[in-house]
Design a protein around this motif. Structure first.
Motif, short mmCIF file in Angstrom:
data_model
loop_
_atom_site.label_atom_id
_atom_site.label_comp_id
_atom_site.label_asym_id
_atom_site.label_seq_id
_atom_site.Cartn_x
_atom_site.Cartn_y
_atom_site.Cartn_z
N LYS A 232 42.17 23.17 -10.46
CA LYS A 232 41.70 24.49 -10.93
C LYS A 232 42.51 25.57 -9.97
N GLU A 235 46.29 25.71 -10.60
CA GLU A 235 46.53 26.40 -11.78
C GLU A 235 46.10 27.97 -11.74
N GLY A 236 45.08 28.20 -11.15
CA GLY A 236 44.65 29.82 -10.92
C GLY A 236 45.77 30.44 -10.03
N GLU A 237 46.35 29.80 -9.20
CA GLU A 237 47.15 30.26 -8.19
C GLU A 237 48.52 30.57 -8.93
N ARG A 238 48.99 29.66 -9.84
CA ARG A 238 50.32 29.93 -10.58
C ARG A 238 50.20 31.18 -11.49
N TYR A 239 48.90 31.22 -12.06
CA TYR A 239 48.61 32.41 -12.95
C TYR A 239 48.53 33.50 -12.14
N LYS A 240 48.08 33.70 -11.17
CA LYS A 240 48.18 34.86 -10.28
C LYS A 240 49.31 35.45 -9.80
N SER A 241 50.43 34.27 -9.46
CA SER A 241 51.54 34.48 -9.10
C SER A 241 52.31 35.13 -10.16
N ALA A 242 52.20 34.40 -11.38
CA ALA A 242 52.74 34.98 -12.55
C ALA A 242 52.35 36.48 -12.84
N LEU A 243 51.04 36.70 -12.66
CA LEU A 243 50.46 38.05 -13.20
C LEU A 243 51.14 38.98 -12.03
N GLU A 246 54.41 40.00 -13.32
CA GLU A 246 54.49 41.04 -14.26
C GLU A 246 54.22 42.33 -14.05
N VAL A 272 42.73 38.89 -9.37
CA VAL A 272 43.12 38.77 -11.00
C VAL A 272 42.89 40.15 -11.69
#
Length: 316
Positions: A232, A235-243, A246, A272
């Motif tokens: 988890k 996955e959270g770090e990947r989402y934060k990096s993409a955010l 953006e 986030v």
């Protein structure tokens, strides 16, 4: 606890056969004292938790042969009784506090009639020894509001609080062990009592960091729990990096006058929630500079009319 005894304390042949499965010698009817006890039920307890119906069915199987003790103290000197049969029963005229049919686990236990048990039997018959609590392990505690696991941080609801008129509680399911039942003064369950032991999540962390003994199954559960947390977190770090990316792109598009390198530095320490708010603000600002126009927009779209000439710029 609820007891069912008779003055003569008659024990049937079939019950005596079950009792003798646990004795070294063949006990006779006048050598044992039997009573019935409600171990646990599906109503909400003082900890704002309750067992599922399926959990009660499993516990009824697991508690057969389990010894009864005092105050959850696992000492041999505290052993006083043993369960020889156990079942679940539903009371048709009774409902739980949340409106479901009331279901409970009822066990039959025996005590040897001897000098050492006379006082205990007298305390049972007088109603002094009455309340009980069970010690068991369950794999699952889900939120009654959202259905998420309440042990690993996936649920934001709080047990005991009301949401939309519904009381939040933890639903205990998938029992893995039933290791004892105890006579105590104040049980968690109002009609019986329960001590819950989760094999993963907060409780096992507490046992680990306080150096309490963990058996092999607990260690496996702890490893699985840590592995799930790592997954988890990744996955959270990947989402934060993409955010972050953006948000930087939205800032450049919005023409806020900040260099991309500085924007990248600014967003590194944001949470986030902060990133989402920043990205949303940049996007609103960007729309002022780059309003989105639909190519060959038909008449009447979004309540507006468009002449044929306006579409000439999109012709090939």
């Amino acid at each position: 606890m609820e007891r069912e005894t008779s003055k003569e304390n008659k024990v049937s042949e079939s019950e005596l056969a079950l009792i003798n499965e646990y004795s070294r010698k063949e006990l006779k009817a006048d050598e044992v004292y039997t009573f019935s006890v409600v171990l646990c039920d599906n109503d909400i307890d003082r900890d704002n938790e309750h067992f599922s119906d399926a959990a009660l069915d499993k516990l009824a199987e697991l508690f057969v042969g389990v010894t009864g003790i005092y105050d959850h103290d696992p000492s041999a000197k505290n052993q006083i009784a043993r369960i020889y049969s156990c079942k679940t029963e539903t009371l048709p005229d009774k409902l739980t506090s949340y409106g479901a049919p009331y279901k409970r686990v009822v066990a039959k236990a025996y005590v040897p009639v001897c000098k050492g048990s006379e006082e205990f039997i007298a305390m049972l018959d007088s109603g002094i020894k009455k309340e009980v609590s069970v010690g068991c392990g369950v794999r699952s505690c889900t939120c009654s509001i959202c259905g998420e696991d309440m042990r690993v941080g996936e649920c934001s609801h709080v047990k005991g609080k009301t949401y939309g008129g519904e009381l939040c509680c933890g639903i205990l399911d998938d029992p893995t062990d039933a290791y004892e039942w105890s006579f105590i003064a104040v049980p968690a369950q109002r009609k019986a009592g329960v001590i819950k032991s989760f094999l993963s999540g907060g409780d096992i962390e507490k046992r680990f960091f306080t150096h309490e003994n963990l058996d092999s199954s607990d260690i496996d559960e702890l490893k699985a729990y840590i592995s799930s947390l790592k997954t988890k977190a990744e996955e959270g770090e990947r989402y934060k990096s993409a955010l972050r990316l953006e948000a930087v792109k939205a800032g450049i598009t919005a023409k806020v006058g900040i260099e991309s390198a500085l924007l990248e530095s600014m967003v590194k320490g944001l949470s986030v929630d902060e990133l989402l708010r920043l990205k949303s603000g940049f996007e609103r600002e960007a729309e002022k500079h780059l309003p989105i126009r639909m190519q060959t927009k038909p008449d009447g779209c979004f309540g507006q009319t468009k002449s044929r000439e306006e579409n000439n710029g999109f012709r090939i």
